[in-house]
Design an enzyme around this catalytic site. Structure first.
Site, PDB file in Angstrom:
ATOM      1  N   ASP A  42      -6.117  -4.723  -1.771  1.00 38.69           N
ATOM      2  CA  ASP A  42      -4.716  -4.933  -1.374  1.00 38.69           C
ATOM      3  C   ASP A  42      -3.795  -5.191  -2.555  1.00 38.69           C
ATOM      4  OD1 ASP A  42      -5.597  -4.669   1.236  1.00 38.69           O
ATOM      5  OD2 ASP A  42      -5.968  -6.818   1.445  1.00 38.69           O
ATOM      6  N   GLN A  74     -10.467  -0.716  -2.258  1.00 38.07           N
ATOM      7  CA  GLN A  74     -10.918  -2.100  -2.453  1.00 38.07           C
ATOM      8  C   GLN A  74     -10.616  -2.537  -3.901  1.00 38.07           C
ATOM      9  OE1 GLN A  74     -13.459   0.082  -0.685  1.00 38.07           O
ATOM     10  NE2 GLN A  74     -12.135  -0.497   0.982  1.00 38.07           N
ATOM     11  N   LYS A 134      -2.413  -0.409  -4.580  1.00 37.20           N
ATOM     12  CA  LYS A 134      -2.922   0.748  -5.337  1.00 37.20           C
ATOM     13  C   LYS A 134      -2.251   2.048  -4.878  1.00 37.20           C
ATOM     14  CE  LYS A 134      -7.025  -0.306  -3.734  1.00 37.20           C
ATOM     15  NZ  LYS A 134      -6.940  -1.701  -3.326  1.00 37.20           N
ATOM     16  N   GLY A 171      -6.823   0.113   3.549  1.00 39.62           N
ATOM     17  CA  GLY A 171      -5.535   0.333   4.212  1.00 39.62           C
ATOM     18  C   GLY A 171      -4.524   0.612   3.123  1.00 39.62           C
ATOM     19  N   HIS A 172      -4.186   1.887   2.934  1.00 40.92           N
ATOM     20  CA  HIS A 172      -3.321   2.259   1.813  1.00 40.92           C
ATOM     21  C   HIS A 172      -1.930   2.628   2.320  1.00 40.92           C
ATOM     22  CE1 HIS A 172      -7.083   3.097  -0.862  1.00 40.92           C
ATOM     23  NE2 HIS A 172      -6.928   1.843  -0.533  1.00 40.92           N
TER      24      HIS A 172
HETATM   25  P1  IMO Z   1      -7.981  -1.737   0.203  1.00 37.33           P
HETATM   26  O1  IMO Z   1      -8.425  -0.380  -0.270  1.00 37.33           O
HETATM   27  C1  IMO Z   1      -8.913  -5.861   1.088  1.00 37.33           C
HETATM   28  C2  IMO Z   1     -12.970  -6.791   2.432  1.00 37.33           C
HETATM   29  C3  IMO Z   1     -13.145  -7.292   3.853  1.00 37.33           C
HETATM   30  C4  IMO Z   1     -14.356  -8.177   3.680  1.00 37.33           C
HETATM   31  C5  IMO Z   1     -15.201  -7.404   2.675  1.00 37.33           C
HETATM   32  C6  IMO Z   1     -16.275  -6.551   3.295  1.00 37.33           C
HETATM   33  O2  IMO Z   1      -6.908  -1.722   1.230  1.00 37.33           O
HETATM   34  O3  IMO Z   1      -7.666  -2.607  -0.966  1.00 37.33           O
HETATM   35  P2  IMO Z   1     -16.235  -4.249   4.647  1.00 37.33           P
HETATM   36  O4  IMO Z   1     -15.544  -3.893   5.920  1.00 37.33           O
HETATM   37  O5  IMO Z   1     -15.826  -3.407   3.472  1.00 37.33           O
HETATM   38  O6  IMO Z   1     -17.730  -4.345   4.779  1.00 37.33           O
HETATM   39  O7  IMO Z   1     -15.750  -5.762   4.350  1.00 37.33           O
HETATM   40  O8  IMO Z   1     -14.294  -6.593   1.956  1.00 37.33           O
HETATM   41  N1  IMO Z   1     -12.261  -5.508   2.297  1.00 37.33           N
HETATM   42  C7  IMO Z   1     -11.002  -5.376   1.852  1.00 37.33           C
HETATM   43  N2  IMO Z   1     -10.094  -6.310   1.520  1.00 37.33           N
HETATM   44  N3  IMO Z   1      -8.587  -4.564   0.967  1.00 37.33           N
HETATM   45  C8  IMO Z   1      -9.503  -3.613   1.255  1.00 37.33           C
HETATM   46  O9  IMO Z   1      -9.291  -2.314   0.979  1.00 37.33           O
HETATM   47  C9  IMO Z   1     -10.764  -3.995   1.773  1.00 37.33           C
HETATM   48  N4  IMO Z   1     -11.848  -3.338   2.193  1.00 37.33           N
HETATM   49  C10 IMO Z   1     -12.770  -4.269   2.504  1.00 37.33           C
HETATM   50  O10 IMO Z   1     -12.020  -8.003   4.299  1.00 37.33           O
HETATM   51  O11 IMO Z   1     -13.983  -9.390   3.102  1.00 37.33           O
HETATM   52 MG    MG Z   2      -6.523  -3.460   2.482  1.00 32.92          MG
END
Ligand code: IMO
Ligand code: MG
Length: 422
Positions: free
Chosen positions: A13, A218, A16, A40-41
């Site tokens: 988050d 992530q 990016k 979530g982009h």
């Molecule tokens: P973007 O690309 C923020 C977090 C989840 C959880 C951990 C594992 O938008 O930055 P998962 O469903 O991947 O097995 O969850 O990772 N998480 C994210 N947090 N942004 C994301 O993606 C995330 N994708 C997974 O909240 O703590």
């Molecule tokens: Mg996210």
């Protein structure tokens, strides 16, 4: 410049997608290399806002190509939903959107397993996005998963689904398996026009001097090995993961841009040394609209942690920083940066490898001078308030690399470039 990567360097988050969208205008192909619909982009322009989970953030640049790498885990329903929503907006996919044959399929059973695993973990749950990400990657590593290339043969799909049901003790009768297999088979048919052998495609792009932009999902602190394990996602989010995920050699990646938020956030469980539990945290959440774009959960908010951020710079080999959401700190009455941790009275600057140690550290802070002006319309470095400039300079000093991009709002034009990316 032939290949640039934009990587989230914190807990995800970091905005990016906005950085990718802005840089995509100079690229020829944008490759999302890992993760799945846990991401979530968000992209915002011309008073429109799009949240994408799988489609690369370059898709809105009509003359650019976009691809999903081998290590992306694809939820068929989500992908088709996104494609049709974008097609409705007039976005063309034919001959400009590609998927590697090797990409894995997220099955409904993966979501069930994700949920089950969380239930079993009680108060130690990870707080996953429940998108089936971990179980899908586990099956892939166990060599029993389904990949896009499996979907052209119905018997193959039935065989694999039956095996997975037995393996995971999922009850599905023959009829259900057949139905599921047929639906995957027809999904495969619809996706067929997009499937490519990605490493060859990227190799030919490189040889034609095309610019490739790798888009991370992530963030480093959620990396399966180098994040705060087990409170991590299940993919390689770091720069080393790009080659693993795409077959593009590390030696041809020329520039690594790290995306850092001006403060820290985290969704889900896990250690977060600089987390704020007070009104300031609440104010940052409100001003930054810090609610998950995938799950809607309120994000935990805290101060910029230079120990974690420096670790991220080191692990990835970040060349320069895109510092985002600086505007959110306007009007915050007190701003701090964590410069070290205190562990049992000892001052350390290393990011601990054990999350249980990280749970116990006490952050050592410096206080920064604040600013109250709205900076969302600032277009140049000079127009930023002095204390905002000093904040940016302090981050450069602590991370020992330059800040090249500052984002002061979600729109494309709310971006200040301090260095041209070439
Ligand atoms: P973007 O690309 C923020 C977090 C989840 C959880 C951990 C594992 O938008 O930055 P998962 O469903 O991947 O097995 O969850 O990772 N998480 C994210 N947090 N942004 C994301 O993606 C995330 N994708 C997974 O909240 O703590
Ligand atoms: Mg996210």
């Amino acid at each position: 410049m032939s290949a640039i990567a934009v990587l989230g360097c914190l807990f995800g988050d970091e905005a990016k997608a906005k950085v990718v969208d802005v840089l995509a205008s100079d690229a020829d192909i944008i490759v999302r290399f890992q993760g799945g619909s846990n991401a979530g982009h968000t992209i915002q322009f011309d008073n429109k806002r799009f949240v994408m989970h799988l489609i690369p953030s370059g898709i809105f640049h009509e003359d650019k190509k976009c691809a999903l790498g081998s290590a992306v885990v694809i939820d068929p329903e989500q992908l088709e939903k996104e494609i049709s929503a974008l097609k409705e907006q007039g976005i063309i996919f034919k001959d400009r959107f590609f998927i590697d044959y090797r990409a894995s399929i997220v099955l409904p059973m993966h979501k069930i397993l994700d949920e089950k695993q969380e239930e079993l973990s009680g108060d130690k749950k990870i707080g996953t996005t429940k998108r089936g990400i971990g179980p899908c990657y586990s099956d892939s590593i166990s060599r029993i998963g389904l990949r896009m290339s499996d979907l052209n043969n119905i018997d193959n799909i039935i065989y694999k689904l039956s095996y997975l049901c037995k393996y995971h003790h999922i009850k599905m009768d023959e009829e259900e398996i057949k139905e599921n297999a047929e639906s995957l088979f027809s999904f495969g048919k619809r996706m067929d026009e997009y499937l490519i052998n990605l490493p060859y495609f990227l190799d030919s792009c490189r040889k034609q001097d095309k610019e490739i932009l790798f888009e991370g999902a992530q963030g480093t602190l959620l990396d399966i090995y180098f994040g705060t394990y087990p409170y991590v996602t299940s993919s390689h989010t770091i720069s080393g993961g790009i080659s693993i995920a795409t077959g593009y050699p590390p030696k041809h990646i020329d520039l690594l841009i790290g995306v850092f938020k001006s403060y820290f956030t985290r969704v889900g469980s896990g250690p977060f040394p600089t987390e704020l539990h007070d009104n300031l945290g609440e104010q940052i959440r409100r001003q930054g609209n810090e609610f998950g774009s995938t799950t809607g959960r309120p994000r935990r908010c805290g101060w910029f942690d230079a120990v974690a951020a420096k670790y991220s710079v080191m692990i990835n080999g970040i060349d320069n920083v895109a510092l985002t959401l600086l505007d959110v700190l306007s009007g915050i009455e007190e701003i701090k940066i964590c410069i070290a941790y205190s562990i049992d009275g000892e001052i350390v600057e290393e990011f601990p490898s054990d999350q249980r140690v990280l749970e116990e550290v006490e952050p050592v802070y410096i206080s920064m001078d604040t600013w109250s002006d709205d900076i969302t319309q600032c277009k140049t470095w000079e127009s930023l308030p002095l204390n905002a400039q000093l904040y940016v300079r302090k981050i450069e000093e602590l991370l020992e690399i330059p800040v090249s991009i500052i984002s002061v709002g979600p729109n494309r034009d709310q971006t200040i470039f301090l260095m041209k990316q070439e």
